[in-house]
Scaffold this motif. Structure first.
Motif, short mmCIF file in Angstrom:
data_model
loop_
_atom_site.label_atom_id
_atom_site.label_comp_id
_atom_site.label_asym_id
_atom_site.label_seq_id
_atom_site.Cartn_x
_atom_site.Cartn_y
_atom_site.Cartn_z
N THR A 24 0.83 -1.20 0.00
CA THR A 24 0.00 0.00 0.00
C THR A 24 0.87 1.25 0.00
OG1 THR A 24 -1.63 -1.20 1.34
CG2 THR A 24 -1.89 1.18 1.19
N ARG A 68 0.10 7.17 -9.26
CA ARG A 68 -0.72 6.14 -9.90
C ARG A 68 -0.13 5.71 -11.24
NH1 ARG A 68 -2.87 2.38 -8.53
NH2 ARG A 68 -4.49 3.33 -7.24
N GLU A 113 -2.26 -0.44 -4.41
CA GLU A 113 -3.32 0.33 -3.76
C GLU A 113 -2.77 1.67 -3.30
OE1 GLU A 113 -6.81 -0.16 -0.39
OE2 GLU A 113 -5.00 -1.40 -0.26
N ILE A 147 -3.75 5.16 -1.27
CA ILE A 147 -4.71 5.64 -0.28
C ILE A 147 -4.39 7.09 0.08
CG2 ILE A 147 -5.45 5.42 2.14
CD1 ILE A 147 -5.14 2.39 1.81
N ARG A 162 -10.87 10.79 -5.40
CA ARG A 162 -11.22 9.37 -5.47
C ARG A 162 -11.05 8.81 -6.87
NH1 ARG A 162 -16.94 9.47 -2.31
NH2 ARG A 162 -17.11 11.33 -3.64
N ARG A 163 -10.93 9.68 -7.86
CA ARG A 163 -10.67 9.19 -9.22
C ARG A 163 -9.26 8.60 -9.34
NH1 ARG A 163 -11.22 14.64 -12.54
NH2 ARG A 163 -12.81 14.95 -10.95
N TYR A 164 -8.36 9.00 -8.42
CA TYR A 164 -6.99 8.51 -8.44
C TYR A 164 -6.74 7.43 -7.38
CZ TYR A 164 -6.40 13.18 -10.55
OH TYR A 164 -6.53 14.30 -11.30
N VAL A 165 -7.36 7.60 -6.21
CA VAL A 165 -6.97 6.82 -5.04
C VAL A 165 -8.21 6.41 -4.24
CG1 VAL A 165 -4.75 8.02 -4.81
CG2 VAL A 165 -6.75 8.88 -3.58
N THR A 166 -7.99 5.54 -3.27
CA THR A 166 -9.01 5.26 -2.27
C THR A 166 -8.93 6.34 -1.20
OG1 THR A 166 -8.78 2.88 -2.66
CG2 THR A 166 -9.88 3.56 -0.62
N HIS A 167 -10.04 6.98 -0.93
CA HIS A 167 -10.06 8.16 -0.04
C HIS A 167 -10.69 7.79 1.30
CE1 HIS A 167 -11.38 12.03 1.63
NE2 HIS A 167 -10.51 12.62 0.82
N TYR A 168 -10.03 8.20 2.39
CA TYR A 168 -10.56 8.06 3.73
C TYR A 168 -10.52 9.42 4.42
CZ TYR A 168 -10.01 2.94 3.40
OH TYR A 168 -10.08 1.62 3.03
N GLN A 216 -6.83 -0.96 9.46
CA GLN A 216 -6.82 -1.70 8.20
C GLN A 216 -6.03 -3.01 8.30
OE1 GLN A 216 -8.59 -0.67 5.42
NE2 GLN A 216 -9.40 0.81 6.90
#
Length: 267
Positions: free
Chosen positions: A76, A96, A103, A105, A116-122, A166
């Motif tokens: 990650t 990316r 992955e 984040i 969020r178009r590029y990555v997983t967003h938190y 996670q």
């Protein structure tokens, strides 16, 4: 700003309406030019720290400038960023581009949901319990503003809580102004005996984490100094002056101060 100006220029060349700098298409068109520009000069809102490749890290390690930790695999790549900066989408897109199967984040806030178009967003506030507790003992000793310097420290607490939540043991943390020009997963680092964390000089802007235990130990290391300062009523700069390698860096105490000390004592 350079980014807005370049994106507008490219949109005219392609007969597109002027879009916000976060547009993926416009970033792709402007990327090569921006890469050359940022290799010479820093961006106005915080210069690009480094064009990182595994070879750069390995070469620097040979010169004893880096503390490199051996990693077999990295699953990650994690960024932490508060607010919305114009350079952030480019940083994420570049990472990316070179790490298409890894992955990615972003621990951000509502202002960066579009990423969020590029990555997983938190939402990083969901992992801020320890960071908020640290605020109660934090004492500001920096030429930088309090919110900025405090968050520079808090991000490591946030990162640790996120890794716990996670159940993630292997990751690469990158500062959000670091441009990546390498597939990080395909270049596991080898160096000194594995302790689980990479410190670059006095910084950890490119931090290969192998296991959470050392990051936790580093956070406890930071807290001990602040709690000792409170308990003894000795200002933190005075407390740290007895430490080897300590430098106030023009009056500033930051996360880099503690990385330098932790590197000396533990890595």
């Amino acid at each position: 700003p350079y980014a807005a100006r370049l994106v507008t220029l490219q949109s005219r060349r392609t007969s597109l309406s002027c879009c916000v700098p976060s547009s993926l298409l416009l970033h792709m068109l402007a990327l090569d030019y921006l890469r050359k520009l940022w290799s010479i000069a820093g961006y106005a809102h915080g210069y690009i720290t480094a064009a990182v490749t595994a070879d750069n890290v390995a070469n620097a390690s040979a010169q004893r400038d880096y503390v490199v930790v051996a990693l077999s695999h990295v699953y990650t790549i994690i960024f932490i960023h508060a607010g919305n900066s114009p350079y952030l989408p480019l940083t994420l897109y570049q990472c990316r581009r070179w790490n298409p199967s890894t992955e990615l984040i972003l621990l951000g806030d509502r202002s960066t949901l579009y990423c969020r178009r590029y990555v997983t967003h938190y939402d990083y506030t969901q992992f801020s319990k320890w960071a908020n507790e640290f605020t109660k003992i934090y004492a500001h000793h920096s030429v930088n503003g309090l919110p900025y310097e405090l968050f520079c420290l808090q991000r490591w607490f946030i990162l640790y809580e996120f890794l716990i939540a996670q159940k993630c043991d292997r990751a690469v943390y990158l500062d959000s102004d670091v441009l990546v020009y390498s597939n990080l997963v395909s270049h596991p680092l080898a160096g000194r005996p594995s302790r689980g964390m990479t410190v670059v000089g006095i910084s950890a802007h490119t931090n290969f984490l192998h296991g959470r235990h050392l990051l936790q130990d580093f956070l406890l290391f930071i807290e001990r100094y602040y709690r000792s300062s409170l308990a003894t009523n000795i200002p933190l700069p005075s407390l740290l002056k007895s430490e080897p390698l300590f430098s106030e860096n023009g009056g500033s105490i930051s996360d880099m101060t503690f990385f330098r000390l932790y590197r000396f004592h533990h890595l």
